[in-house]
Design an enzyme around this catalytic site. Structure first.
Site, PDB file in Angstrom:
ATOM      1  N   CYS A  11      22.837   4.299  39.494  1.00  0.00           N
ATOM      2  CA  CYS A  11      22.273   5.198  38.485  1.00  0.00           C
ATOM      3  C   CYS A  11      21.503   6.321  39.155  1.00  0.00           C
ATOM      4  CB  CYS A  11      21.445   4.399  37.490  1.00  0.00           C
ATOM      5  SG  CYS A  11      21.038   5.318  35.993  1.00  0.00           S
ATOM      6  N   GLU A  41      24.915  -4.192  37.432  1.00  0.00           N
ATOM      7  CA  GLU A  41      24.144  -5.420  37.191  1.00  0.00           C
ATOM      8  C   GLU A  41      23.903  -5.644  35.709  1.00  0.00           C
ATOM      9  OE1 GLU A  41      22.949  -2.597  37.984  1.00  0.00           O
ATOM     10  OE2 GLU A  41      20.936  -2.288  37.156  1.00  0.00           O
ATOM     11  N   HIS A  53      25.477   0.891  35.449  1.00  0.00           N
ATOM     12  CA  HIS A  53      24.719  -0.231  36.002  1.00  0.00           C
ATOM     13  C   HIS A  53      25.615  -1.447  36.147  1.00  0.00           C
ATOM     14  CE1 HIS A  53      20.560   1.316  35.707  1.00  0.00           C
ATOM     15  NE2 HIS A  53      21.099   2.120  34.795  1.00  0.00           N
TER      16      HIS A  53
END
Lengths: 404, 253, 211
Positions: free
Chosen positions: C80, C192, C190
């Site tokens: 990001c 994750e 993202h």
């Protein structure tokens, strides 16, 4: 060692709070209201040696010691004795359309196949939400109802007397409310009357909990002229010249013998089903169009308990004055017992809301009891027991508030 | 093609998931971390944890839950309920939350939204608005978990929070939430005409068709679901397939 | 094998750590020069404003450390804002200088903000390949058009097309959603927070680190 302070109403002089919930030992038990007169000694909730109130003791028993399947079987047996086959009403359900009576009537009709007639002893002054819920009970819940509104001139005067003589404005209302079930049963030729929960859930004598039938003393009398309203007997009202016996028609309790002959039985559904006020809320929203109050009810955190009468907040305000416990204490204690909130949370809520003054309908209440604000406070202050209240810097403060 | 999001809203009291009706009632329906994990494995796009009683007790206490949730749940997590100070936001973010929802405090002190957005970035600040219908096409903003009216108009407030710097709006209909009778479609129509930040609709989903009805609005970016999931009325997968196949919506599978 | 995640007070490092540990990597949160240079792989997280991120990196002297790490040839992953800061500059809040490992700049998503196309861009959105084949990159075995989780208002525009690993379309604009330049990787989305497919991307990065 506590100071030697006078305790009014024959209340226990030492103020104690239940170790499990937040109720205090000053909480009065249910009484035969039409015998209620000024200065009488109050029976209160019992605390055992471990400092636990009888309502909590009952709840433990409820959770572990009762076979609810068996109780429901008993209910089926009871209902089958009375269930009508010709379309007539077979059970009277007294109530205002609040969550408890909404649940009771609806479940009797739609789960157990009974034919209930709901009867409502009209609130002094319907709130908008109370009226709406009452209508929804019929229109959405699919039930029949008789709304019985007593002569307002007499009712107001009795309420005024009750407020000033007993600091218990609801006393006349409760008389009528207790009588209407059995009285209507007798009139309609219906034998079974079904209330919701047993007041014993809240700490009346334990024996009352093992008995599904309401004690007849609460709603029948053999000497009507002696019945007291606001601390004044029926005879006195009539002798004063303003009223005749005709005006007391709604309050004349049926004679015991007549009820027995008619075969009238008054039961509590809370004896047969595992009662949970919060679940009654969910049930009534889903089935009878019930809506909670859009705003928090004054004096408590709740939004769905007892929201139909504008005078109701003053009932709780007077319990605060006389017994040191307000609406929040009652709501919170019940929710602790039913495992909705913890005792710590209850303590927090009680300290936050219990002493909140019910402002919204204050003017209307004063008008209803035809009293000035000055007269209101004069009466209120007269009823503060020294063992519960003290004056500090010109302000009245409770000597004891519940703590963790 | 960007997708509309299906979000699970999990209201928490202490160690329980609770589900009320009209933001009232504390019926226990499960365990927060187990539920979050379950929904993640079933394909949920995002999770919102709300502390259901922060308003009552002047506290907020979801830190432990977020900590645990982040270990097993790899979709965005939003946290709300009782966020009153910048410190509260920092603690929640440190615990692993991605976004923070703010309601009451923003109404009490609108500059709080601006400060929070400046410090943490607007993408992590969600304005949570609880709306109660007061008449045709008019809704009032409520705070303190639906207990206190404010006299403010919801549409005006929504416009304002966008200007104040919030990144997203979560709009809950108090009248519909928990009822499973469908969304307040007019409410979302009214809001989506005036804001250009993402809007999450919340309150009332009881069946797939309800969601299809609200998500077809171009101005709606996401729906937050509670009862329909917690009571196992619909599975996330069935719901998503329905939205894609029957209604041509753009949803992540 | 140890992967270092730069902890400079910006970004949800906890989630990134959890994701890497979920994929069985040993992870350390750090901003110490020694530790970073010794690590086998490096992750640069970040959310929020470009200038704020750069201020913090500069405060801790991390810009040079990152450049030195990259010189060793070991893999770096920017997520990001972490990806955006790899470029030379950003037009957010005037002009901020970036780390400059990738030639190009960071600009605001050039779409007209409307009631249908909102900003920030918060949604799951599809990634597609451009010039680079995904084999043996962090997108190895990821299906074309997979949805990843995006939350941003600004985008990176690398000068060199060949450094664009994937593109994504929002409204009528196609932007760079991930980059690759030798051992440098970046994801605008993202991973994750992108559920199982996101975790696969993390797994791929770990694999690359191991090599």
């Amino acid at each position: 060692m506590s100071e030697n302070l006078e305790a009014l109403y024959g209340l226990p002089s030492e103020v104690k709070f239940c170790k499990k919930c937040v109720i205090s030992n000053q909480r009065p038990s249910s009484t035969i209201e039409f015998k209620n007169e000024k200065g009488e000694k109050k029976k209160v909730i019992n605390f055992n040696e471990e400092g636990i109130c009888s309502a909590c003791v009952y709840h433990e028993e409820k959770d572990k010691g009762i076979n609810w399947n068996e109780r429901e079987d008993k209910l089926e047996k009871l209902l089958s004795q009375f269930r009508s086959t010709d379309g007539s009403y077979d059970v009277i359900v007294p109530g205002s359309g609040g969550k408890d009576s909404a649940f009771t009537a609806h479940v009797l009709k739609y789960k157990y196949g009974m034919n209930p007639l709901t009867v409502t002893w009209a609130p002094h002054l319907y709130t908008d939400i109370g009226w709406k819920n009452m209508q929804e009970w019929m229109h959405t819940g699919g039930l029949d109802n008789m709304l019985y509104t007593p002569n307002g001139i007499l009712h107001k005067e009795m309420t005024k007397n009750a407020f000033h003589n007993l600091l218990h404005p609801f006393q006349p209302f409760i008389v009528g409310q207790r009588i209407i079930g059995p009285a209507m049963a007798k009139k309609f030729g219906v034998k079974l009357v079904m209330y919701g929960e047993n007041q014993a859930e809240y700490g009346n004598a334990i024996e009352e909990n093992t008995n599904p039938i309401m004690n007849m003393d609460f709603f029948s009398s053999d000497d009507e002229m002696d019945m007291k309203f606001g601390g004044v007997s029926m005879k006195e009202y009539i002798d004063d010249g303003k009223y005749s016996k005709n005006d007391f028609a709604p309050y004349i309790a049926p004679k015991k013998k007549d009820l027995i002959d008619a075969g009238v039985e008054v039961h509590y559904l809370g004896y047969y089903l595992n009662w949970d006020p919060q679940e009654c809320y969910y049930y009534s929203v889903e089935n009878t169009g019930f809506q909670a109050n859009p705003v928090r009810t004054e004096g408590t955190y709740s939004k769905y308990s007892s929201i139909d009468d504008k005078i109701d907040p003053f009932h709780y305000f007077t319990t605060l004055i006389k017994f040191g416990i307000g609406r929040c204490t009652y709501d919170a204690a019940q929710e602790v017992r039913n495992d909705k909130i913890t005792r710590e949370e209850a303590v927090y809520l009680v300290n936050k809301y219990d002493t909140e003054f019910p402002d919204i309908y204050f003017k209307e209440f004063l008008e209803y009891i035809d009293s000035t604000e000055e007269e209101f406070w004069e009466t209120v202050d007269k009823h503060r027991s020294p063992h519960i209240w003290k004056k500090e810097d010109g302000e009245w403060i409770l000597r004891h508030m519940v703590s963790s | 093609m960007n997708k509309k999001r299906i979000i699970a809203r999990i209201d928490v009291k202490n160690e329980h998931v609770i589900k009320g009706i009209h933001l009232e009632g504390l019926r226990k329906v499960g365990n927060p971390n187990e539920m979050a994990k379950k929904y993640y494995n079933e394909g949920i796009d995002e999770i919102i944890f709300m502390d259901a009683v922060a308003a009552y007790y002047d506290r907020n206490s979801l830190t432990e839950i977020i900590n645990r949730a982040c270990e097993n749940v790899f979709v965005p997590i939003t946290v709300g309920g009782g966020i009153r100070k910048i410190k509260d936001i920092q603690i929640a973010l440190n615990a692993g939350a991605d976004k923070i929802a703010i309601n009451t405090q923003a109404v009490k002190d609108p500059s709080f939204l601006t400060r929070a957005s400046e410090i943490f970035g607007s993408q992590c600040i969600v304005s949570s608005i609880d709306a109660k219908k007061i008449s045709e096409n008019k809704w009032e903003v409520y705070v303190d978990n639906g207990r206190e009216p404010t006299g403010m108009d919801v549409v005006e407030w929504a416009k304002k929070v966008e200007i104040l710097g919030t990144g997203e709006i979560m709009l809950t209909s108090i009248d519909k939430e928990g009822t499973k009778r469908g969304f307040d479609i007019e409410l979302y129509n009214a809001i989506s005409e005036v804001v250009t930040i993402p809007v999450i609709c919340c309150g009332g989903a009881g069946k797939k068709e309800h969601i299809a009805d609200v998500i077809s609005n171009n101005g709606v970016d996401a729906v937050a679901l509670a009862s329909i999931l917690h009571y196992n009325i619909e599975s996330i997968n069935d719901l998503k397939e329905f939205l894609i196949n029957n209604k041509n919506n753009h949803i992540r599978l | 094998m140890i992967i270092a995640i730069i902890d400079y007070g910006v970004g949800n490092v906890k989630s990134i750590r959890n994701a890497f540990e979920n994929q069985k990597a040993e992870v350390i949160l750090t901003r110490e020069r020694e530790t970073i240079l010794k690590a086998d792989g490096l992750v640069l997280p970040g959310v929020g404003a470009f200038s704020h991120g750069m201020d913090n990196l500069n405060k801790f002297g991390l810009v040079d450390i990152i450049k030195d790490f990259v010189k060793t040839g070991k893999p770096l992953l920017g997520i990001c804002l972490g990806m955006q800061m790899l470029l030379e500059e950003s037009e957010e809040f005037g002009n901020s200088k970036g780390i400059g490992l990738i030639k190009g700049k960071v600009v605001k998503l050039p779409i007209k903000q409307s009631i249908q196309y909102k900003l920030p861009h918060i949604s799951w959105n599809e990634i597609q390949s451009k010039k680079i084949k995904w084999e043996n990159t962090i997108l190895d075995n990821i299906e074309e058009n997979s949805d990843m989780y995006f939350v941003h208002t600004f985008i990176a525009e690398p000068n060199n097309e060949n450094e664009i690993l994937s593109v994504t379309k929002y409204h009528n604009h196609v932007f760079c959603s991930s980059i690759k330049k030798e051992n440098i990787y970046g994801c605008q989305f993202h991973p994750e927070k992108s559920s199982k497919k996101g975790l696969s991307i993390i797994k791929n990065f770990i694999k690359i680190v191991k090599q």
